[in-house]
Write a protein that holds these residues in place. Structure first.
Motif, PDB file in Angstrom:
ATOM      1  N   LEU A 165       0.822  -1.206   0.000  1.00 24.38           N
ATOM      2  CA  LEU A 165       0.000   0.000   0.000  1.00 24.38           C
ATOM      3  C   LEU A 165       0.858   1.260   0.000  1.00 24.38           C
ATOM      4  N   GLY A 166       1.996   1.188   0.656  1.00 25.20           N
ATOM      5  CA  GLY A 166       2.881   2.347   0.731  1.00 25.20           C
ATOM      6  C   GLY A 166       3.500   2.733  -0.597  1.00 25.20           C
ATOM      7  N   GLN A 167       3.497   1.835  -1.549  1.00 25.77           N
ATOM      8  CA  GLN A 167       4.115   2.113  -2.845  1.00 25.77           C
ATOM      9  C   GLN A 167       3.204   2.913  -3.775  1.00 25.77           C
ATOM     10  N   TYR A 168       1.920   3.016  -3.421  1.00 27.16           N
ATOM     11  CA  TYR A 168       0.955   3.586  -4.354  1.00 27.16           C
ATOM     12  C   TYR A 168       1.321   4.989  -4.853  1.00 27.16           C
ATOM     13  N   PRO A 169       1.692   5.939  -3.995  1.00 26.44           N
ATOM     14  CA  PRO A 169       2.013   7.277  -4.518  1.00 26.44           C
ATOM     15  C   PRO A 169       3.132   7.267  -5.550  1.00 26.44           C
ATOM     16  N   SER A 170       4.169   6.476  -5.331  1.00 28.09           N
ATOM     17  CA  SER A 170       5.273   6.439  -6.292  1.00 28.09           C
ATOM     18  C   SER A 170       4.856   5.749  -7.583  1.00 28.09           C
ATOM     19  N   VAL A 171       3.938   4.779  -7.487  1.00 26.22           N
ATOM     20  CA  VAL A 171       3.429   4.130  -8.695  1.00 26.22           C
ATOM     21  C   VAL A 171       2.649   5.133  -9.542  1.00 26.22           C
ATOM     22  N   VAL A 172       1.825   5.941  -8.902  1.00 29.95           N
ATOM     23  CA  VAL A 172       1.062   6.958  -9.627  1.00 29.95           C
ATOM     24  C   VAL A 172       2.002   7.962 -10.288  1.00 29.95           C
ATOM     25  N   ALA A 173       2.999   8.417  -9.533  1.00 27.19           N
ATOM     26  CA  ALA A 173       3.945   9.386 -10.090  1.00 27.19           C
ATOM     27  C   ALA A 173       4.698   8.794 -11.273  1.00 27.19           C
TER      28      ALA A 173
END
Length: 547
Positions: free
Chosen positions: A466-474
């Protein structure tokens, strides 16, 4: 602790070490942290010591040891290990890792949204099918991908205008109008005309709206028939796109370029830039100066503008409307347009590597798809939506890079099994929503939260994903690759299903009382629900609460 917070903590440790005179190095704005391949190596890893060690005049491993000592003192960091020549493997304590669940739930729909592209003003043109027939399978991929790219760009802070260029000029529109006229009068399809049954439908619409046009000479009524049929067909295109969950901010008419004098103005402006020359009565743009394989005619010797002239005028229109970045999404048969469009940008005084981007999509095929009865010679998007479903179609098209050919299996996409990727992800969302309803029925609420209780290995794994989501979006925004979102959501679904099987959100039986661990797990459950919903929304796919 989120990956972004850990990255900021590492940067702070570097800054402190510089201030203390321990190292001399320029501290980067962002320190990359990523998941190690093996969970035995901790929660997160960084190679910053390898990047900066030599610049600081130190062996990378010595640099890593210095940084590890400071990192170990950061609240929430449980352990820091050094591997190989200087990799830092970081393990968070359970409470710090678990706090991410609260962060996600409280952020809600904003979780994952970022400002990495803030300040970017983007015009993104896609689909842009001729208004002479219905949308078909060739337009389907860009409708799904283009809309998803626009969504991830906006989620990363860009100001995006999605635009549909209506090719409503040229002889094709006259052929289209003659096709409708002939159908109104029971005549054969004209040479090179449009044969589909949709032409009969358009003829009926035109006759219903303007019955006086029937029975008159073609030349006397062709312009009126063209306008009425064109408007009806464009509305059909808009309706199909809406059914597919795709909307545009702007529908831009090619005819408006010609009638408004934009083409003549573009020629004059490009001449002022010094890239136009006259030869054999024609007006040429010297695009070979900027990588095109040949120079291009703007105005023919007979005074008629070319399609390329309209392309140039359209580019300048985007520039004049304040769009610093222009993204074109074109089909597989448009490779030849890449250099010529970039040459237009350069001739207009723009940076062809910065101000324009041309993406080429490969073809798709659908097993068992049949030609449309209505259109006659194409596979309509409308029929694909009815057959496969908008969600399954959009998810599947967004799941692969644009430059890879796709062959879709409709029978698989209609199955409610884990082999069907869109079902797998949507079911995870529905399952988490059901878990929340069951928790409410058992009086489990989010009134309390102790992140330190989330200690099961599956909880650690789920939190890390779940913590990876922002970097995946970016990353999806930076590289124009929404398939990163789809593949990531499948990881989330897998981690959630494993966690759901291993732990309990509600008490077992009547004798077990509701405890704080149940409430804390509900936070994690709801955090997963939120991430799945946010990611599916970026793909234009629904997040059902029941399946």
């Amino acid at each position: 602790m989120t990956p972004e917070e850990l990255s900021a903590a590492i940067s702070a440790c570097l800054t402190q070490a510089v201030a203390a005179g321990e190292i001399t190095v320029d501290v980067p704005d962002n320190v990359r942290v990523e998941r190690p391949k093996s969970r035995e190596h901790g929660d997160w890893a960084t190679n910053i010591a390898l990047q900066l060690g030599k610049k600081a005049g130190m062996a990378p491993r010595d640099f890593a040891q210095l940084l590890a000592r400071r990192l170990a003192e950061v609240p929430g960091v449980g352990a820091v290990d050094i591997a190989g020549p200087g990799f830092l493997n970081i393990t968070l304590d359970a409470a710090a890792a678990g706090e991410l669940a609260r962060t996600i739930v409280e952020a809600g729909k904003q979780y994952g949204r970022n400002e990495t592209l803030a300040g970017h003003t983007v015009n993104m043109e896609f689909v842009s099918a001729n208004p002479t027939g219905p949308l078909h399978i060739g337009h389907t991929r860009w409708a799904a991908l283009g809309d998803a790219i626009a969504r991830v760009l906006r989620a990363s802070g860009a100001d995006v205008t999605s635009e549909y260029y209506i090719n409503d000029a040229g002889n094709q529109m006259n052929v289209f109008a003659r096709s409708v006229y002939n159908r109104m009068h029971g005549q054969p399809v004209p040479e090179g005309g449009y044969p589909g049954e949709y032409i009969k439908d358009l003829a009926d619409i035109v006759e219903a709206q303007a019955p006086e046009l029937k029975g008159q000479e073609e030349d006397a009524v062709l312009a009126q028939i063209r306008e009425l049929a064109y408007k009806a067909q464009l509305e059909d295109i808009k309706k199909t796109l809406a059914d597919f969950g795709v909307s545009f901010d702007v529908f831009f008419s090619e005819t408006a370029l010609h009638e408004g004098g934009a083409v003549a103005d573009a020629v004059a402006r490009l001449r002022e830039q010094g890239h136009i020359f006259d030869q054999e009565g024609a007006v040429w743009l010297r695009t070979t100066d900027f990588g095109d394989d040949k120079d291009r005619v703007l105005i023919r010797a007979n005074g008629e503008p070319t399609y390329f002239a309209a392309d140039a005028a359209y580019y300048l229109s985007k520039k004049d409307r304040g769009f610093e970045e222009k993204i074109y999404l074109l089909g597989a048969d448009h490779h030849g347009y890449v250099n010529r469009l970039k040459a237009i940008a350069a001739c207009a005084g723009d940076d062809k590597d910065k101000n324009i981007e041309v993406l080429i999509g490969q073809l798709i095929s659908v097993n068992g798809a049949k030609l449309s009865k209505r259109a006659g010679n194409i596979i309509e998007l409308r029929d694909l939506i009815d057959w496969i479903g908008a969600d399954a179609l959009r998810y599947s098209l967004a799941r692969f890079p644009a430059d890879s050919p796709i062959s879709l299996d409709p029978e698989l996409l209609k199955k409610n099994t884990n082999d069907n990727p869109v079902f797998y992800v949507q079911y995870a969302h529905a399952r988490s929503a059901a878990a929340a309803r069951n928790a409410a029925a058992k009086n489990v609420t989010r009134d309390s939260f102790d992140a330190g209780l989330l200690t099961d290995p599956t909880e650690n794994e789920l939190l890390a994903v779940l913590g990876q989501y922002p970097s995946v979006v970016a990353g999806a925004a930076e590289f124009r690759e929404p398939h990163r979102i789809a593949r990531y959501l499948e990881q989330v679904a897998g981690a959630y299903h494993s966690w759901y099987a291993a732990t309990r959100i509600t008490p077992v039986g009547e004798d077990e009382a509701v405890a704080q661990v149940h409430s804390s797990r509900l936070w994690l459950n709801d955090a997963t629900t939120q991430v799945l919903a946010n990611g599916l929304e970026l793909l234009g796919v629904s997040a059902p609460e029941r399946m």
